[in-house]
Design a protein around this motif. Sequence first.
Motif, PDB file in Angstrom:
ATOM      1  N   GLN A 101       0.874  -1.066  -0.071  1.00 52.09           N
ATOM      2  CA  GLN A 101       0.072  -0.045  -0.037  1.00 52.09           C
ATOM      3  C   GLN A 101       0.841   1.273  -0.118  1.00 52.09           C
ATOM      4  N   LEU A 102       1.855   1.165   0.666  1.00 51.92           N
ATOM      5  CA  LEU A 102       2.960   2.421   0.776  1.00 51.92           C
ATOM      6  C   LEU A 102       3.655   2.614  -0.636  1.00 51.92           C
ATOM      7  N   MET A 103       4.092   1.654  -1.356  1.00 53.40           N
ATOM      8  CA  MET A 103       4.637   1.555  -2.661  1.00 53.40           C
ATOM      9  C   MET A 103       3.654   2.290  -3.500  1.00 53.40           C
ATOM     10  N   ASP A 104       2.456   1.789  -3.423  1.00 51.81           N
ATOM     11  CA  ASP A 104       1.324   2.115  -4.223  1.00 51.81           C
ATOM     12  C   ASP A 104       1.158   3.529  -4.659  1.00 51.81           C
ATOM     13  N   LYS A 105       1.489   4.293  -3.454  1.00 51.04           N
ATOM     14  CA  LYS A 105       1.262   5.554  -3.509  1.00 51.04           C
ATOM     15  C   LYS A 105       2.732   6.414  -3.361  1.00 51.04           C
ATOM     16  N   GLN A 106       3.605   5.819  -3.256  1.00 53.15           N
ATOM     17  CA  GLN A 106       5.107   6.214  -3.225  1.00 53.15           C
ATOM     18  C   GLN A 106       5.193   7.315  -1.781  1.00 53.15           C
ATOM     19  N   ILE A 107       4.627   6.477  -0.668  1.00 50.57           N
ATOM     20  CA  ILE A 107       4.623   7.138   0.519  1.00 50.57           C
ATOM     21  C   ILE A 107       6.059   6.781   1.279  1.00 50.57           C
ATOM     22  N   ARG A 108       6.662   7.802   1.988  1.00 50.67           N
ATOM     23  CA  ARG A 108       7.836   7.683   2.737  1.00 50.67           C
ATOM     24  C   ARG A 108       7.566   7.566   4.169  1.00 50.67           C
ATOM     25  N   ILE A 109       7.854   6.477   4.748  1.00 50.84           N
ATOM     26  CA  ILE A 109       7.509   6.487   6.326  1.00 50.84           C
ATOM     27  C   ILE A 109       9.154   6.818   7.241  1.00 50.84           C
ATOM     28  N   ILE A 110       8.575   7.537   8.004  1.00 45.07           N
ATOM     29  CA  ILE A 110       9.540   8.214   9.152  1.00 45.07           C
ATOM     30  C   ILE A 110       9.231   7.461  10.115  1.00 45.07           C
ATOM     31  N   LYS A 111      10.465   6.794  10.792  1.00 46.48           N
ATOM     32  CA  LYS A 111      10.270   6.414  12.236  1.00 46.48           C
ATOM     33  C   LYS A 111      11.100   7.179  13.132  1.00 46.48           C
ATOM     34  N   SER A 112      10.328   7.357  14.401  1.00 45.04           N
ATOM     35  CA  SER A 112      11.225   7.925  15.560  1.00 45.04           C
ATOM     36  C   SER A 112      10.755   7.101  16.672  1.00 45.04           C
ATOM     37  N   LEU A 113      11.570   5.959  16.861  1.00 50.11           N
ATOM     38  CA  LEU A 113      11.077   4.906  17.808  1.00 50.11           C
ATOM     39  C   LEU A 113      12.045   5.245  19.155  1.00 50.11           C
ATOM     40  N   ASP A 114      11.438   5.105  20.305  1.00 49.73           N
ATOM     41  CA  ASP A 114      12.181   5.174  21.480  1.00 49.73           C
ATOM     42  C   ASP A 114      12.943   4.001  21.534  1.00 49.73           C
ATOM     43  N   SER A 155       8.216   6.442  25.587  1.00 47.55           N
ATOM     44  CA  SER A 155       8.009   5.914  26.962  1.00 47.55           C
ATOM     45  C   SER A 155       7.850   6.878  28.006  1.00 47.55           C
ATOM     46  N   ASN A 156       6.885   6.560  28.755  1.00 45.73           N
ATOM     47  CA  ASN A 156       6.597   7.676  29.908  1.00 45.73           C
ATOM     48  C   ASN A 156       6.491   6.816  31.104  1.00 45.73           C
ATOM     49  N   ALA A 157       7.738   6.789  31.690  1.00 44.33           N
ATOM     50  CA  ALA A 157       7.723   6.025  33.049  1.00 44.33           C
ATOM     51  C   ALA A 157       6.810   6.429  34.226  1.00 44.33           C
ATOM     52  N   LYS A 158       6.669   7.790  34.094  1.00 42.24           N
ATOM     53  CA  LYS A 158       5.764   8.433  35.242  1.00 42.24           C
ATOM     54  C   LYS A 158       4.241   7.851  35.135  1.00 42.24           C
ATOM     55  N   LEU A 159       3.746   7.831  34.090  1.00 41.91           N
ATOM     56  CA  LEU A 159       2.611   7.562  33.737  1.00 41.91           C
ATOM     57  C   LEU A 159       2.388   5.946  33.224  1.00 41.91           C
ATOM     58  N   ARG A 160       3.498   5.140  33.279  1.00 42.31           N
ATOM     59  CA  ARG A 160       3.608   3.857  32.862  1.00 42.31           C
ATOM     60  C   ARG A 160       2.861   3.277  31.680  1.00 42.31           C
ATOM     61  N   LYS A 161       3.202   4.227  30.533  1.00 47.22           N
ATOM     62  CA  LYS A 161       2.700   3.865  29.489  1.00 47.22           C
ATOM     63  C   LYS A 161       3.312   4.414  28.290  1.00 47.22           C
ATOM     64  N   VAL A 162       3.510   3.803  26.870  1.00 39.76           N
ATOM     65  CA  VAL A 162       4.130   4.238  25.759  1.00 39.76           C
ATOM     66  C   VAL A 162       3.081   4.911  24.966  1.00 39.76           C
ATOM     67  N   PHE A 163       3.439   6.240  24.488  1.00 41.95           N
ATOM     68  CA  PHE A 163       2.591   6.836  23.673  1.00 41.95           C
ATOM     69  C   PHE A 163       3.040   6.622  22.092  1.00 41.95           C
ATOM     70  N   ILE A 164       2.289   6.501  21.239  1.00 40.01           N
ATOM     71  CA  ILE A 164       2.445   6.260  19.954  1.00 40.01           C
ATOM     72  C   ILE A 164       1.727   7.483  19.224  1.00 40.01           C
ATOM     73  N   SER A 165       2.431   8.095  18.169  1.00 44.24           N
ATOM     74  CA  SER A 165       1.869   8.860  17.491  1.00 44.24           C
ATOM     75  C   SER A 165       2.155   8.459  15.948  1.00 44.24           C
ATOM     76  N   VAL A 166       0.913   8.898  14.849  1.00 37.06           N
ATOM     77  CA  VAL A 166       1.093   8.824  13.562  1.00 37.06           C
ATOM     78  C   VAL A 166       0.620  10.071  12.904  1.00 37.06           C
ATOM     79  N   GLU A 167       1.559  10.646  12.223  1.00 36.21           N
ATOM     80  CA  GLU A 167       1.105  11.888  11.445  1.00 36.21           C
ATOM     81  C   GLU A 167       1.380  11.776  10.137  1.00 36.21           C
ATOM     82  N   ASP A 168       0.700  12.341   9.320  1.00 38.92           N
ATOM     83  CA  ASP A 168       0.505  12.276   8.009  1.00 38.92           C
ATOM     84  C   ASP A 168       0.659  13.673   7.358  1.00 38.92           C
TER      85      ASP A 168
END
Length: 241
Positions: A101-114, A155-168
């Motif tokens: 699906q990504l190649m079909d629209k020539q979309i570039r994925i940028i990752k910023s993973l903790d 990662s947020n140790a204080k809140l004990r959760k990992v936040f994930i964001s997807v921006e287009d």
Amino acid sequence: MIESLENQEHDREMFISSIAHDIRTPLTSINGFVTAMIDGTIPEEKQPHYLELIKQQTDRIRTLVTQMTEASSLSHPDPDMMEEFNINDMINDIVDNLEAQLMDKQIRIIKSLDPGPGIIVYGEAQQLCRVIINIITNAIKFTPMNGEIKISTESNAKLRKVFISVEDSGAGVEESKRQRIFESFYQADPSRKSEGFGLGLYICKQILAGHGQTIICDEGRELGGAKFVFSFPYPPENQEQ
């Protein structure tokens, strides 16, 4: 009692509809990979890799069908299926499987993973996987040709959760509609039903609610389109090493 039965029936219908919705994504990937192998876009020496991706997608369909016959709700995780998993590994696997699906629209994925150790999360992995797939496929749908999608984890140790964001880099969502897009079958623009949000975001919100988590839609500051931010929980403290 009648009201309770009606609510149960509604939940059952929505759950089955959600499974049917999510089966389309792996089927699209399988079709894309098979088509590319047939027409020679994927060379013979690379075919074993894509056959493995196809197998992963057929396994996913089988799991979704099993869930359809064994469960009846999106917002009540199965306690027996709760497990720990690496969120970054899951994201990388999902992006690999959405390559067609990504190649079909020539979309570039940028990752910023903790890169830190706090990216181990806890939940019904198959259900939380559905959340990420739905958010990314939604971003693909609304990102123009040659656009970009950025996926981040923090990662947020204080809140004990990992936040994930997807921006287009698409057109984004009007502020007045950012709450309503999580309703089932909501169409941001009723005149363009083929590009509505359908069930995908509703599924995400319900699954996350069942895990005690939330999701919001905001304006993307970096790429200019929509930005979805949601969270997965840390493992319970008494289960951590």
